[in-house]
Design an enzyme around this catalytic site. Structure first.
Site, mmCIF file in Angstrom:
data_model
loop_
_atom_site.group_PDB
_atom_site.id
_atom_site.type_symbol
_atom_site.label_atom_id
_atom_site.label_comp_id
_atom_site.label_asym_id
_atom_site.label_seq_id
_atom_site.Cartn_x
_atom_site.Cartn_y
_atom_site.Cartn_z
ATOM 1 N N THR A 188 1.162 4.139 -3.050
ATOM 2 C CA THR A 188 0.884 5.571 -2.898
ATOM 3 C C THR A 188 2.086 6.405 -3.318
ATOM 4 O OG1 THR A 188 1.575 5.710 -0.557
ATOM 5 C CG2 THR A 188 -0.755 5.199 -0.997
ATOM 6 N N LYS A 189 3.287 5.959 -3.004
ATOM 7 C CA LYS A 189 4.477 6.731 -3.360
ATOM 8 C C LYS A 189 4.726 6.721 -4.867
ATOM 9 C CE LYS A 189 5.355 8.423 0.591
ATOM 10 N NZ LYS A 189 5.271 9.863 0.786
ATOM 11 N N ALA A 203 0.835 -1.207 0.000
ATOM 12 C CA ALA A 203 0.000 0.000 0.000
ATOM 13 C C ALA A 203 0.869 1.256 0.000
ATOM 14 C CB ALA A 203 -0.938 0.000 1.197
ATOM 15 N N TYR A 204 1.860 1.302 0.868
ATOM 16 C CA TYR A 204 2.744 2.465 0.945
ATOM 17 C C TYR A 204 3.426 2.713 -0.393
ATOM 18 C CZ TYR A 204 6.704 5.390 2.236
ATOM 19 O OH TYR A 204 7.625 6.397 2.294
ATOM 20 N N SER A 205 4.019 1.678 -0.954
ATOM 21 C CA SER A 205 4.748 1.827 -2.212
ATOM 22 C C SER A 205 3.830 2.243 -3.353
ATOM 23 C CB SER A 205 5.471 0.531 -2.566
ATOM 24 O OG SER A 205 6.478 0.270 -1.608
#
Length: 182
Positions: free
Chosen positions: A162-163, A158-160
């Site tokens: 968004t980035k 999820a983090y990656s």
């Protein structure tokens, strides 16, 4: 005579954002710090004032939940009211949870990351671009992170994601603002 520049850093109460605030303060910038709560902002500003007492007059802080554009606008307005203008806006606020797979992430965790990391950066850019257009220019920095270049980072789905989206958004924004002074 050089006029002191002002930098606004979202998510600057801890981690990398706090480090940015420290380094800009050391370099005689006016620094506007922000975090999600008044208590976290006040504590971070006080900590930096103790560390750099000579920079105390150049530090100011406001709470800001970047996924709420009204709060982002209030951050811009507060910075301008306090220091006169914003020369640099750094979208640093965000949330990461490392380790879980897609099925281990809760919908709430996923939503927090998308709102904070992606929507927060978009909100910051919208507010900063509008403000910088009216003042005649400035600089915007979107901090990236693991996955921004398309690499797969295990345990950071999820983090990656968004980035990677923030990077794409930034590239589009750079083209849209070409020759604008921003």
């Amino acid at each position: 005579m050089r006029t002191t520049q002002t930098v606004v850093i979202t998510g600057s109460t801890k981690g990398i954002g706090f480090g940015y605030a420290r380094e800009f303060a050391r370099r005689d910038f006016n620094v506007v710090m922000s975090g999600r709560t008044r208590a976290s902002v006040d504590e971070a500003v006080a900590r930096l004032e103790l560390e750099l007492p000579e920079a105390a007059q150049q530090l100011f802080g406001l709470p800001c939940e970047t996924s709420d554009i009204a709060q982002v606008q209030a951050l811009w307005d507060g910075a301008v009211q306090h220091f006169g203008r914003v020369d640099i806006w750094i979208n640093n606020a965000g949330f990461a949870r490392s380790g879980p797979t897609l099925l281990e992430l809760t919908p709430a965790e996923m939503a927090v990351m998308v709102r904070g990391n992606l929507i927060g950066s978009i909100n910051g850019c919208q507010v900063a671009v509008a403000g910088m257009r009216s003042q005649g220019g400035g600089h915007i920095v979107n901090t990236l992170g693991g996955g921004a270049k398309g690499q797969v980072v295990r345990g950071m789905i999820a983090y990656s994601t968004t980035k990677r989206a923030v990077r794409y958004f930034t590239e589009c924004m750079r083209k849209e603002l070409k020759d604008s002074g921003i």
